[in-house]
Enzyme design. Structure first.
Site, PDB file in Angstrom:
ATOM      1  N   CYS A 287      -4.476  11.042   8.684  1.00  0.00           N
ATOM      2  CA  CYS A 287      -3.184  10.814   7.235  1.00  0.00           C
ATOM      3  C   CYS A 287      -3.386  10.928   6.526  1.00  0.00           C
ATOM      4  CB  CYS A 287      -4.329   9.435   7.527  1.00  0.00           C
ATOM      5  SG  CYS A 287      -6.480   9.356   6.855  1.00  0.00           S
ATOM      6  N   HIS A 345      -7.718   6.205   3.650  1.00  0.00           N
ATOM      7  CA  HIS A 345      -6.613   5.885   4.397  1.00  0.00           C
ATOM      8  C   HIS A 345      -5.253   6.180   3.719  1.00  0.00           C
ATOM      9  CE1 HIS A 345      -3.265   5.788   7.452  1.00  0.00           C
ATOM     10  NE2 HIS A 345      -3.239   4.647   7.391  1.00  0.00           N
ATOM     11  N   ASP A 368       4.138   5.145   6.038  1.00  0.00           N
ATOM     12  CA  ASP A 368       2.919   5.622   6.573  1.00  0.00           C
ATOM     13  C   ASP A 368       3.443   5.916   7.639  1.00  0.00           C
ATOM     14  OD1 ASP A 368       0.222   5.500   7.673  1.00  0.00           O
ATOM     15  OD2 ASP A 368      -0.217   4.099   7.708  1.00  0.00           O
ATOM     16  N   ASP A 410     -10.243  -9.480   5.898  1.00  0.00           N
ATOM     17  CA  ASP A 410     -11.403 -10.021   5.981  1.00  0.00           C
ATOM     18  C   ASP A 410     -12.804  -9.790   7.040  1.00  0.00           C
ATOM     19  OD1 ASP A 410     -11.077 -12.271   4.346  1.00  0.00           O
ATOM     20  OD2 ASP A 410     -10.909 -13.745   5.539  1.00  0.00           O
TER      21      ASP A 410
END
Length: 704
Positions: A287, A345, A368, A410
């Protein structure tokens, strides 16, 4: 760099007395005025909406403006536009092509023409032709080529960013800092390299070999005026999943048929390899490599960009905004979920107006390029407005819900006994615990968490970057039969920043809030973890039985000596540690976890005469490593490399490196372009399959 060249006569009719002999693209003056100095030695590089100068030099016959007319023609692909050259005292109009001669710019055998492009011109390589015309005749000359870029200095340009400090950092700076791992010790510099020879040309090639260009060249050229379109195309082209893109990703296994992603230190080397291999993908990226190359291309094209790290970034494969994690009753993290939380990331934010969405979505956009999930059938993501993520506007293009899950999903942590669930806890804070980028004019991180999330998670001060930063947290998971509130509190902490070659020290704290004594079983477990996946097999375990009295706070200290991990861990590796406390009588279970990065022994890099050098001058760099381990290291190798400073890799070897002994390498460096360069040194030895230490050294290069 000579941009004065003899013109090529293409064709002509009739008898015209005056002939064009030379053209001077006034490269030095234009590059300074357009903030493009150093981007190319082959082409004139200018920014849209701002005039640039071209001097036309005629043969012995003086050009007579009353008898002969000058007309410029700008070509982009098969499309062209004629621009009559006018005498004027008015400033150029940034909304249409124009060419003007101002008073004082006309001389007996030369004339200076001020050419201005529309502010929303397409980013591309243009061809420029001159026609000299009378009523009876016409001659045409091929003047040459110029590159047109976005203009963040111009208010009417969609990429305009208001502060000069922002433009210096997000456009002109060729140096960045990447934040990785779980705390600041794992930050590393990156050379964006936009001033390296051939990098701008590689970025233009990237646009020319995109699927959009192959499908419809003219449509692609027209749409390149829009930074939203540009960022989307480039995002897809940085990875090679769907096209002739730059990088192939690999996250596991061997990298012997390419380069381990951790070994890259700059974008220029990657772009050069891609071009020289006829657009075959470079192996390999992860990444931060994908994001850094994308940032380079965007800065070259004139779109303000910065590399951003999300610590604890969720990869929500099924789109339910919830990540499940599973643990055994002895604290081992289990590989049972398709979802995952990456320790970090890295993506890019690009600055632009969103004319397609409205002014409320202007500003920073997430782009991204790491191939994770397809969007509209292609591996690209964004541009997604950061403000849309914060406001939960999931319908805003592009990929807002995916980006939102990355920073705010979450986590449900579950303890399993066999296939049976015996404990569960909802963690609403750890994902997106910290989002940061390099500060303007400083290597320190800037906290961006509040720009993505309305409600900030509890997080450490960004200047301290303690062991909790980027970890899964130490909030206990507990189960209590019959729904009774648990009577224990459990926490897990790591002492300091563990370094390779030293013991890893940790502390489990148990507080008995009940009125009864308890018999407890403690299960402590350590696993090596890749940043983007679940942990591997445990390399260390501890089990013990302890008693705790009512109201007592019990502190349990543990240490993992180097002999227990040296065959498994190296510098920058991430370790997952978990403790499960089991009440023998009530069968209550409590889980607390921590993740941390191992720091590396230091490699010393020194430049003779200091860290500021001049182009094309030879300087000496001294690189050394001292064996701080208590054992002899077999097959020691010290490697030095640096794009723009050194050709290839330079190595020093020692068969045996005794404790306290030094290995060193002296190299001669010569900078080929101005800007910030990086020397990278690595140390490895045959006892380990991994690089033990990696260090970087920043070198500032000025033009001679």
């Amino acid at each position: 760099m000579d941009f004065t060249q003899q013109t090529k006569h293409i064709w002509g009719t009739g008898n015209i007395q005056c002939q064009l002999k030379f053209v001077n693209f006034e490269a030095h003056e234009n590059h300074n005025a357009h903030e493009t100095e150093g981007l190319s030695k082959k082409h004139l590089v200018v920014r849209r909406g701002k005039p640039f100068k071209v001097t036309l030099m005629f043969s012995t016959q003086t050009w007579n403006p009353y008898r002969e007319r000058l007309v410029l023609e700008v070509w982009l692909g098969t499309r062209s536009e004629r621009i009559p050259v006018q005498f004027s005292e008015e400033r150029c109009n940034p909304y249409s092509w124009s060419a003007k001669i101002y008073p004082g710019d006309l001389h007996p055998q030369s004339v200076m023409v001020h050419i201005c492009s529309p502010v929303q011109s397409s980013v591309a390589l243009y061809r420029l032709v001159l026609h000299t015309e009378t009523r009876q005749s016409r001659r045409s000359y091929r003047l040459g080529e110029f590159v047109l870029l976005c203009n963040p200095w111009l208010k009417d340009d969609p990429v305009y960013i208001p502060l000069d400090a922002q433009r210096q950092e997000y456009i002109k700076s060729d140096y960045g800092v990447l934040y990785m791992g779980t705390h600041q010790n794992n930050s590393r510099p990156w050379s964006f390299g936009q001033y390296e020879p051939g990098v701008l040309e590689a970025c233009l090639t990237l646009l020319e070999v995109s699927p959009q260009h192959f499908r419809d060249e003219n449509k692609d050229y027209i749409r390149r005026a829009d930074p939203v379109y540009l960022s989307r195309v480039i995002c897809a082209m940085v990875n090679s999943e769907d096209d002739l893109g730059i990088l192939t990703g690999r996250w596991h296994g061997s990298y012997k048929d390419g380069v381990n992603p951790t070994e890259w230190s700059g974008s220029a080397d990657i772009l050069h390899r891609w071009v020289s291999s006829n657009c075959s993908p470079v192996r390999y990226g992860q990444c931060w490599v994908f994001a850094s190359v994308l940032c380079t291309v965007m800065r070259v094209l004139g779109i303000p960009s910065r590399v951003v790290t999300v610590f604890n970034a969720a990869h929500d494969g099924n789109g339910d905004l919830t990540i499940h994690e599973y643990y055994s009753t002895t604290g081992e993290k289990l590989n049972k979920s398709k979802d995952s939380v990456w320790n970090f990331h890295v993506w890019v934010e690009c600055w632009m107006r969103r004319g397609d969405l409205g002014a409320e979505f202007d500003g920073w956009q997430v782009v991204d390029p790491t191939p994770q999930e397809k969007s509209a059938g292609i591996y690209w993501c964004g541009p997604c407005p950061v403000v849309a993520v914060r406001q939960h506007c999931f319908g805003a293009p592009y990929d807002t819900s995916f980006v939102y899950a990355s920073v705010d999903a979450d986590v449900v942590k579950v303890i399993l006994q066999g296939q049976k669930e015996v404990g569960r806890e909802m963690d609403t804070e750890s994902v997106g615990q910290l989002i940061c980028t390099k500060s303007i004019g400083s290597d320190a991180p800037e906290n961006l968490t509040g720009t993505y999330k309305r409600k900030k998670a509890k997080q450490p001060a960004i200047t301290s970057w303690g062991p909790m930063c980027g970890s899964t947290g130490a909030t206990p998971i507990c189960s209590s039969p019959g729904g009774m509130p648990p009577g224990l509190e459990v926490s897990l902490s790591i002492d300091g920043v563990p370094s390779v070659g030293e013991s890893i020290s940790m502390c489990v704290t148990v507080t008995n809030q009940s009125s009864s004594p308890r018999l407890l079983k403690e299960h402590l477990n350590a696993q090596l973890k890749e940043f983007n996946s679940n942990p591997e097999q445990s390399f260390w375990k501890s089990h013990k039985e302890v008693r705790i009295q009512p109201g007592e706070v019990l502190t349990l200290h543990h240490s993992i000596p180097p002999s227990e991990y040296e065959s498994v861990l190296a510098g920058d590796d991430i370790v997952n540690v978990a403790v499960v406390i089991n009440d023998v009588r009530t069968e209550e279970r409590f889980l607390a976890t921590q993740e941390f990065s191992m720091s590396s022994p230091q490699i010393t890099i020194e430049i003779e005469g200091g860290d500021s050098i001049q182009m094309n001058e030879q300087h000496t760099a001294q690189v050394s490593f001292i064996n701080t381990f208590t054992k002899t290291l077999d097959g020691a190798v010290l490697t030095v490399e640096g794009s723009g400073l050194l050709q290839g890799k330079h190595k020093a070897r020692m068969v045996l490196l005794q404790p306290g002994e030094k290995i060193e390498k002296t190299v001669a460096i010569v900078a080929t372009s101005a800007g910030t360069k990086l020397l990278m040194a690595t140390f490895s030895h045959s006892n380990s399959t991994k690089v033990i230490s990696r260090s970087f050294h920043k070198v500032s290069v000025t033009a001679a």
